[in-house]
Design a protein around this motif. Structure first.
Motif, PDB file in Angstrom:
ATOM      1  N   THR A 156       0.794  -1.211   0.156  1.00 50.45           N
ATOM      2  CA  THR A 156       0.017   0.007   0.068  1.00 50.45           C
ATOM      3  C   THR A 156       0.881   1.198  -0.059  1.00 50.45           C
ATOM      4  OG1 THR A 156      -0.244  -0.324   2.489  1.00 50.45           O
ATOM      5  CG2 THR A 156      -2.043  -0.862   1.181  1.00 50.45           C
ATOM      6  N   ARG A 157       1.934   1.117   0.819  1.00 48.35           N
ATOM      7  CA  ARG A 157       2.868   2.361   0.579  1.00 48.35           C
ATOM      8  C   ARG A 157       3.349   2.758  -0.551  1.00 48.35           C
ATOM      9  NH1 ARG A 157       7.236   1.464   5.161  1.00 48.35           N
ATOM     10  NH2 ARG A 157       7.014  -0.901   4.484  1.00 48.35           N
ATOM     11  N   MET A 158       3.214   1.716  -1.621  1.00 49.60           N
ATOM     12  CA  MET A 158       3.697   2.198  -3.245  1.00 49.60           C
ATOM     13  C   MET A 158       2.473   2.398  -3.918  1.00 49.60           C
ATOM     14  SD  MET A 158       6.991   2.566  -2.896  1.00 49.60           S
ATOM     15  CE  MET A 158       8.254   2.120  -4.118  1.00 49.60           C
ATOM     16  N   GLY A 191      -1.043 -10.660   8.248  1.00 48.78           N
ATOM     17  CA  GLY A 191       0.077 -10.370   8.829  1.00 48.78           C
ATOM     18  C   GLY A 191       1.313 -11.185   8.528  1.00 48.78           C
ATOM     19  N   LEU A 192       2.504 -10.699   8.977  1.00 47.99           N
ATOM     20  CA  LEU A 192       3.702 -11.399   8.856  1.00 47.99           C
ATOM     21  C   LEU A 192       3.708 -12.814   9.573  1.00 47.99           C
ATOM     22  CD1 LEU A 192       6.633 -11.491   7.383  1.00 47.99           C
ATOM     23  CD2 LEU A 192       7.415  -9.979   9.517  1.00 47.99           C
ATOM     24  N   GLY A 193       3.181 -12.610  10.715  1.00 53.54           N
ATOM     25  CA  GLY A 193       3.330 -14.030  11.399  1.00 53.54           C
ATOM     26  C   GLY A 193       2.418 -15.070  10.815  1.00 53.54           C
ATOM     27  N   LEU A 213      13.402 -14.113   4.842  1.00 51.08           N
ATOM     28  CA  LEU A 213      13.894 -12.566   4.403  1.00 51.08           C
ATOM     29  C   LEU A 213      12.922 -12.127   3.795  1.00 51.08           C
ATOM     30  CD1 LEU A 213      16.435 -15.250   3.217  1.00 51.08           C
ATOM     31  CD2 LEU A 213      17.386 -13.291   2.586  1.00 51.08           C
ATOM     32  N   LEU A 214      12.542 -10.947   4.178  1.00 50.46           N
ATOM     33  CA  LEU A 214      11.675 -10.026   3.752  1.00 50.46           C
ATOM     34  C   LEU A 214      12.214  -9.123   2.653  1.00 50.46           C
ATOM     35  CD1 LEU A 214      10.183  -8.696   7.014  1.00 50.46           C
ATOM     36  CD2 LEU A 214       9.959 -10.814   6.274  1.00 50.46           C
ATOM     37  N   GLY A 215      11.399  -9.083   1.683  1.00 51.19           N
ATOM     38  CA  GLY A 215      11.710  -8.564   0.407  1.00 51.19           C
ATOM     39  C   GLY A 215      11.623  -7.086   0.224  1.00 51.19           C
ATOM     40  N   TYR A 257       9.826  -0.112  13.332  1.00 52.77           N
ATOM     41  CA  TYR A 257      10.369  -1.643  13.365  1.00 52.77           C
ATOM     42  C   TYR A 257      10.120  -2.286  14.522  1.00 52.77           C
ATOM     43  CZ  TYR A 257      13.500   0.555   9.945  1.00 52.77           C
ATOM     44  OH  TYR A 257      13.739   1.153   8.828  1.00 52.77           O
ATOM     45  N   GLY A 258      10.184  -3.596  14.565  1.00 52.29           N
ATOM     46  CA  GLY A 258      10.503  -4.497  15.709  1.00 52.29           C
ATOM     47  C   GLY A 258      11.697  -3.994  16.575  1.00 52.29           C
ATOM     48  N   ILE A 259      11.673  -3.667  17.872  1.00 56.52           N
ATOM     49  CA  ILE A 259      12.830  -3.351  18.446  1.00 56.52           C
ATOM     50  C   ILE A 259      13.210  -4.516  19.656  1.00 56.52           C
ATOM     51  CG2 ILE A 259      13.724  -1.549  20.244  1.00 56.52           C
ATOM     52  CD1 ILE A 259      13.509  -0.419  17.203  1.00 56.52           C
ATOM     53  N   ALA A 302      16.864  -2.265  15.718  1.00 52.46           N
ATOM     54  CA  ALA A 302      15.916  -2.443  14.935  1.00 52.46           C
ATOM     55  C   ALA A 302      16.075  -3.966  14.236  1.00 52.46           C
ATOM     56  CB  ALA A 302      15.511  -1.312  14.041  1.00 52.46           C
ATOM     57  N   ILE A 303      14.871  -4.523  14.301  1.00 48.07           N
ATOM     58  CA  ILE A 303      15.167  -5.757  13.270  1.00 48.07           C
ATOM     59  C   ILE A 303      14.871  -5.359  11.886  1.00 48.07           C
ATOM     60  CG2 ILE A 303      13.529  -8.010  12.936  1.00 48.07           C
ATOM     61  CD1 ILE A 303      12.611  -7.806  15.900  1.00 48.07           C
ATOM     62  N   ILE A 304      15.710  -5.922  11.206  1.00 46.46           N
ATOM     63  CA  ILE A 304      15.716  -5.615   9.646  1.00 46.46           C
ATOM     64  C   ILE A 304      15.435  -6.492   8.801  1.00 46.46           C
ATOM     65  CG2 ILE A 304      17.788  -3.761  10.057  1.00 46.46           C
ATOM     66  CD1 ILE A 304      18.959  -6.660   8.128  1.00 46.46           C
ATOM     67  N   ARG A 318      15.748  -9.961   8.480  1.00 48.48           N
ATOM     68  CA  ARG A 318      16.411 -11.121   8.316  1.00 48.48           C
ATOM     69  C   ARG A 318      16.592 -12.025   9.574  1.00 48.48           C
ATOM     70  NH1 ARG A 318      16.070  -9.152   4.077  1.00 48.48           N
ATOM     71  NH2 ARG A 318      17.465  -8.894   2.331  1.00 48.48           N
ATOM     72  N   TYR A 319      15.912 -13.338   9.456  1.00 45.47           N
ATOM     73  CA  TYR A 319      16.042 -14.210  10.507  1.00 45.47           C
ATOM     74  C   TYR A 319      16.347 -15.452  10.150  1.00 45.47           C
ATOM     75  CZ  TYR A 319      11.892 -10.616  11.013  1.00 45.47           C
ATOM     76  OH  TYR A 319      11.001  -9.594  11.071  1.00 45.47           O
ATOM     77  N   ILE A 320      16.821 -16.130  11.279  1.00 43.89           N
ATOM     78  CA  ILE A 320      16.879 -17.777  11.175  1.00 43.89           C
ATOM     79  C   ILE A 320      16.122 -18.354  12.495  1.00 43.89           C
ATOM     80  CG2 ILE A 320      18.594 -19.696  11.450  1.00 43.89           C
ATOM     81  CD1 ILE A 320      20.914 -17.982  10.107  1.00 43.89           C
TER      82      ILE A 320
END
Ligand code: G1P
Length: 293
Positions: free
Chosen positions: A14-16, A108-110, A128-130, A174-176, A206-208, A210-212
């Motif tokens: 939506t932001r774009m 949502g992302l979860g 990995l978020l796009g 962000y997630g902090i 801040a979470i950017i 990228r997660y494992i």
């Protein structure tokens, strides 16, 4: 050791808007490649060969982009356009195992990550978020896999999240995370808060995107409440920590760009343009001619 990655690309973008009415934001290009290809390259260059795309309605074009187009290949071959053929093949042969999973409802992302449970199975995996591009050498995910592997000697069922310090005014995007620093670039997380106000934020880490994760995350993704119509990945991470699982924040080495908004998208283009000698010349000339400095 980490062989599977989940790429949630179901978001509405939506932001774009309005361009995202018809083009998935992940296919908007940074110079000569769609943004998602930068993320795919990072994933593959980190040694991951199975990519699980979480898509939604209208996002099928992302899969098409990486899929084999035999008609196009024959056409280019017949016409002798071998350079172009090589380019197309390069993209189409990139992903060894591509799995497509549909998130039917935007919750949502979860929820998007939970959709990958069957495809991931019972093994640690990357997310990995796009929107987030990281220019780094070695790639950000590769750095994380290394740290993850080192930690495996001391602990198990752990997870890692890449973080960076952000200015106060950006904290609420962000997630902090908050926790105990155990090495210069490693924090054992005690608390994660999704998009806090600067006043309530325990840090500026801040979470950017990228997660494992240890696969136990799926258990907690099923237990979290829906907040404002969405299941937050951050809430499942907190639940995992509360249940005794170790989650680490890693301060990666590299530069991150947020392509999910107009300013960030433009900055990303400028960054990659300035890394290309021809485009850098164009950029410098333009700045001079228009007296932008
Ligand atoms: C998501 C996550 C957030 C994270 C961010 C990174 O938010 O929920 O914790 O910090 O990605 O880009 P979104 O940007 O999807 O709102």
């Amino acid at each position: 050791m980490i062989k599977k990655a989940v790429l949630p690309v179901a978001g509405l973008g939506t932001r774009m808007l309005p361009i995202t009415k018809v083009v998935p934001k992940e296919l908007l290009n940074i110079i000569d490649r769609p943004t998602i290809e930068y993320v795919v390259d990072e994933t593959i260059n980190s040694g991951i060969d199975t990519l699980i795309f979480i898509i939604s309605q209208g996002k099928g074009k992302i899969i098409d982009y990486f899929d084999m187009d035999m008609n196009l290949r024959s056409f280019l071959k017949e016409r002798g356009k071998l350079d172009l053929l090589k380019k197309v093949e390069g993209v189409e042969d990139k992903i060894k195992h591509l799995i497509e999973v549909r998130q039917k409802i935007p919750e949502g992302l979860g929820h998007a990550v939970l959709m990958a449970e069957k495809a991931v199975g019972n093994e640690p995996f990357a997310v990995l978020l796009g929107d987030d591009l990281v220019d780094a050498d070695p790639p950000c995910m590769k750095q994380m896999i290394e740290v993850y592997t080192q930690l495996s000697a001391k602990t198990k069922n752990h997870s890692i999240i890449a973080v960076e310090e952000v200015p106060l005014e950006d904290i609420s995007k962000y997630g902090i995370v908050d926790g105990e620093r155990i090495e210069e670039d490693l924090i054992k997380i005690k608390k994660v808060i999704e998009k806090p106000s600067p006043e309530e934020a325990p840090s500026n880490l801040a979470i950017i995107g990228r997660y494992i994760f240890d696969p136990v995350i799926f258990t907690y993704l099923k237990q979290i409440p829906k907040v404002k119509g969405e299941y937050q990945l951050t809430d499942a991470i907190q639940l995992m920590i509360d249940n005794g699982y170790e989650v680490y924040a890693y301060l990666f080495k590299g530069e991150r760009f947020d392509t999910g908004n107009k300013e960030g998208f433009f900055k990303t283009i400028l960054h990659y343009a300035s890394k290309n000698s021809k485009l850098k010349e164009v950029l410098i000339k333009f700045v001079k001619e228009n007296k932008l400095t």
